[in-house]
Design a protein around this motif. Structure first.
Motif, PDB file in Angstrom:
ATOM      1  N   UNK A  96      37.464  39.462  33.437  1.00 20.54           N
ATOM      2  CA  UNK A  96      37.974  38.342  32.667  1.00 20.54           C
ATOM      3  C   UNK A  96      36.837  37.482  32.153  1.00 20.54           C
ATOM      4  N   UNK A  97      35.877  37.232  33.025  1.00 17.37           N
ATOM      5  CA  UNK A  97      34.749  36.407  32.645  1.00 17.37           C
ATOM      6  C   UNK A  97      33.991  37.039  31.498  1.00 17.37           C
ATOM      7  N   UNK A 120      41.629  43.501  48.785  1.00 22.20           N
ATOM      8  CA  UNK A 120      42.264  42.548  47.879  1.00 22.20           C
ATOM      9  C   UNK A 120      41.214  41.667  47.207  1.00 22.20           C
ATOM     10  N   UNK A 121      40.266  41.230  48.018  1.00 23.75           N
ATOM     11  CA  UNK A 121      39.213  40.374  47.482  1.00 23.75           C
ATOM     12  C   UNK A 121      38.418  41.107  46.426  1.00 23.75           C
ATOM     13  N   UNK A 147      38.672  41.716  38.869  1.00 23.80           N
ATOM     14  CA  UNK A 147      39.511  41.171  37.814  1.00 23.80           C
ATOM     15  C   UNK A 147      38.862  39.946  37.189  1.00 23.80           C
ATOM     16  N   UNK A 148      38.345  39.093  38.070  1.00 19.23           N
ATOM     17  CA  UNK A 148      37.727  37.876  37.576  1.00 19.23           C
ATOM     18  C   UNK A 148      36.481  38.187  36.768  1.00 19.23           C
ATOM     19  N   UNK A 153      35.931  36.602  28.406  1.00 20.34           N
ATOM     20  CA  UNK A 153      35.885  35.215  27.954  1.00 20.34           C
ATOM     21  C   UNK A 153      34.542  34.919  27.298  1.00 20.34           C
ATOM     22  N   UNK A 202      44.323  44.662  58.633  1.00 24.29           N
ATOM     23  CA  UNK A 202      44.593  43.562  57.712  1.00 24.29           C
ATOM     24  C   UNK A 202      43.306  43.051  57.110  1.00 24.29           C
ATOM     25  N   UNK A 203      42.288  43.014  57.949  1.00 26.67           N
ATOM     26  CA  UNK A 203      40.988  42.563  57.456  1.00 26.67           C
ATOM     27  C   UNK A 203      40.525  43.461  56.322  1.00 26.67           C
ATOM     28  N   UNK A 261      34.403  36.379  23.895  1.00 23.90           N
ATOM     29  CA  UNK A 261      35.233  35.641  22.955  1.00 23.90           C
ATOM     30  C   UNK A 261      34.569  34.337  22.554  1.00 23.90           C
ATOM     31  N   UNK A 291      40.415  41.319  43.303  1.00 24.67           N
ATOM     32  CA  UNK A 291      40.450  40.017  42.639  1.00 24.67           C
ATOM     33  C   UNK A 291      39.136  39.724  41.942  1.00 24.67           C
ATOM     34  N   UNK A 292      38.053  39.979  42.645  1.00 26.74           N
ATOM     35  CA  UNK A 292      36.749  39.676  42.069  1.00 26.74           C
ATOM     36  C   UNK A 292      36.488  40.524  40.837  1.00 26.74           C
ATOM     37  N   UNK A 330      42.571  42.836  53.289  1.00 25.21           N
ATOM     38  CA  UNK A 330      42.141  41.602  52.644  1.00 25.21           C
ATOM     39  C   UNK A 330      40.860  41.823  51.865  1.00 25.21           C
TER      40      UNK A 330
END
Lengths: 165, 165
Positions: free
Chosen positions: B114-115, B103-104, B110-111, B118, B96-97, B121, B107-108, B100
């Motif tokens: 996105x950043x 997953x992190x 993706x962020x 942004x 699970x670790x 833009x 997510x990062x 996770x």
DNA sequence: ATTTACCTAATAACAAGTTATGAAGTAAGG
DNA sequence: CCTTACTTCATAACTTGTTATTAGGTAAAT
């Protein structure tokens, strides 16, 4: 800088959890939420994080007792954070890591949400600026055109008629 | 020495669990119990241990999903042979670790993407606004020049009337 | 003085997980 | 042949956790 606290109504709004559910979670999970002089609940930022974590674990299908266990782990992690951290990799607790990872995930999700909001704001802003500039330009152009026509001698343009004389 | 297997009736007797409960647990927990040629269940010793563990966790109040997690843990631990099985079954979860952590990372990433988007833009937006302002200034200048000329000459143009003296 | 927002406590209503029962079918063994 | 011990599948019955509502009460703000 004093820590900020939230009332149950605010928390309910922010996290989209009904007030009675918040009270229920407090009881069933034995959370200790601060109270002010009057007995109203005061949720700290940390409480909010805990609640977010709880909702996630819930979504995963974890039981109340299971969530309780998980929370105990998180607490342990935060307790030990105060103490000097001299443990090397061999003595590092896996539960600690797990709890930390979960917290990070929660935080990241928050950041993702923020990103989404920023994107929306930029969208609106772009649209707005575009629209406004177009409009302004249009008006100025129109004006200038008419003005030039006027200058060139046409006294009876539709605009002058319209304006009156 | 061949491994011994038990039929569901025996298991039910030994562990004091109803047969239908055994079948239910197999389904809900997705246990993989061997079958013989005829399709009858064959419980191994290991299966018995698992069942005992399941009953214990149940008594503790753990949910089906929580138990499922715990069981995955046991499997992984036994596979990796890294650590002795302690009582922190729920939380000593290396897989699970890892999940996770992945997953992190996702997510990062993706962020970050996105950043970057942004930022671009916003850059474009600022540039655009700047450009538009320049353009507008130019036009206003042009207009003012014409206006000046007007002031110096024709006093009765429709524009001066319109603007008000 | 009325509204607003919080509190507790009891309880109703609903959802889900689990236990239990029954029907219908298959194979082995006395 | 009949009993025994399994199988699956459907469903009834029960339990529990959770959500939701209600009533009654306090304090502060409008």
């Amino acid at each position: 800088m004093r820590e900020r606290f939230y009332k149950i109504g605010e928390v309910s709004e922010m996290l989209d959890i009904e007030q009675y559910t918040l009270r229920y979670l407090e009881n069933s999970l034995k959370l200790k939420i601060k109270r002010d002089e009057r007995g109203d609940r005061q949720y700290s930022e940390s409480d909010l994080d805990t609640l977010k974590l709880i909702m996630e674990l819930r979504e995963k299908g974890l039981n109340t007792t299971a969530i309780k266990m998980a929370l105990e782990n998180v607490e342990q992690v935060e307790e030990t954070r105060v103490a000097p951290v001299n443990d090397n990799l061999l003595t590092t607790n896996i539960p600690e890591l797990l709890a930390l990872a979960q917290q990070i995930v929660v935080q990241n999700e928050e950041m993702l949400d923020n990103n989404k909001l920023l994107t929306e704001r930029i969208n609106r802003l772009e649209e707005k600026v575009e629209k406004r500039n177009m409009e302004r330009e249009r008006k100025i152009d129109e004006f200038l055109t008419l003005w030039k026509n006027e200058q060139e001698g046409k006294n009876k343009s539709w605009l002058s008629k319209l304006v009156g004389k």
